[in-house]
Design a protein around this motif. Sequence first.
Motif, mmCIF file in Angstrom:
data_model
loop_
_atom_site.group_PDB
_atom_site.id
_atom_site.type_symbol
_atom_site.label_atom_id
_atom_site.label_comp_id
_atom_site.label_asym_id
_atom_site.label_seq_id
_atom_site.Cartn_x
_atom_site.Cartn_y
_atom_site.Cartn_z
ATOM 1 N N VAL A 238 -0.433 12.248 0.074
ATOM 2 C CA VAL A 238 -1.099 13.442 0.585
ATOM 3 C C VAL A 238 -0.544 14.659 -0.135
ATOM 4 O O VAL A 238 0.679 14.885 -0.128
ATOM 5 C CB VAL A 238 -0.895 13.614 2.098
ATOM 6 N N TYR B 83 -3.294 4.281 -6.442
ATOM 7 C CA TYR B 83 -3.303 5.042 -5.187
ATOM 8 C C TYR B 83 -3.474 6.520 -5.486
ATOM 9 O O TYR B 83 -2.788 7.062 -6.363
ATOM 10 C CB TYR B 83 -1.996 4.809 -4.421
ATOM 11 N N SER C 231 4.084 7.730 1.266
ATOM 12 C CA SER C 231 4.518 6.903 2.386
ATOM 13 C C SER C 231 4.046 5.477 2.156
ATOM 14 O O SER C 231 3.280 5.194 1.241
ATOM 15 C CB SER C 231 3.986 7.449 3.709
ATOM 16 N N GLY C 232 4.512 4.588 2.995
ATOM 17 C CA GLY C 232 4.174 3.178 2.835
ATOM 18 C C GLY C 232 5.172 2.497 1.928
ATOM 19 O O GLY C 232 6.369 2.766 1.988
ATOM 20 N N THR D 87 6.784 2.696 -0.794
ATOM 21 C CA THR D 87 7.254 3.546 -1.898
ATOM 22 C C THR D 87 8.196 2.791 -2.829
ATOM 23 O O THR D 87 8.425 3.226 -3.960
ATOM 24 C CB THR D 87 7.931 4.804 -1.357
ATOM 25 N N GLN E 286 0.472 5.494 0.485
ATOM 26 C CA GLN E 286 -0.380 6.598 0.886
ATOM 27 C C GLN E 286 0.186 7.892 0.304
ATOM 28 O O GLN E 286 1.400 8.091 0.281
ATOM 29 C CB GLN E 286 -0.455 6.721 2.411
ATOM 30 N N GLN F 148 0.837 -1.200 0.000
ATOM 31 C CA GLN F 148 0.000 0.000 0.000
ATOM 32 C C GLN F 148 0.871 1.249 0.000
ATOM 33 O O GLN F 148 1.932 1.277 0.607
ATOM 34 C CB GLN F 148 -0.892 0.026 1.255
ATOM 35 N N GLY G 61 -4.222 10.564 -3.699
ATOM 36 C CA GLY G 61 -4.349 11.437 -2.561
ATOM 37 C C GLY G 61 -5.713 12.081 -2.540
ATOM 38 O O GLY G 61 -6.481 11.966 -3.503
#
Length: 129
Positions: free
Chosen positions: A5, A118, A25-26, A28, A3, A1, A120
């Motif tokens: 932002v 994924y 993040s996660g 990468t 994340q 996963q 944001g």
Amino acid sequence: QVQLVESGGGLVQAGGSLRLSCAASGRTDTIYTVGWFRQAPTKEREFVGTIIWGEGRPIYSDSDSVKGRFSISRDTVKNMVYLQMNSLNSEDTALYYCAARHVGVTAHGWGDSRAFAYWGPGTQVTVSS
């Protein structure tokens, strides 16, 4: 996963500049590309550009609406991707998203949103004339 932002949006006068940031993040290490998209009210989501995470090579939309004014860069130490926007005009008003494509996803073109797993939440950019 993974994340994501976004940050850096806001209100800017026409002709001004903004730099948007996308913090990843996660996992990468599984990112192939990070792209920027935008969506204005009543309009479809539009591809702005993307950057190949490992190489740092940006690929931009062919759209005349962004060509030559926007640039994308990344910092793999900080796990950040940036969208520098110059000479902004009212047509750039939109919600801007960053999105990540997973390694191995090659079935779609660079700007095809279906390739990005994924996303944001977005950051709003408003350009006043």
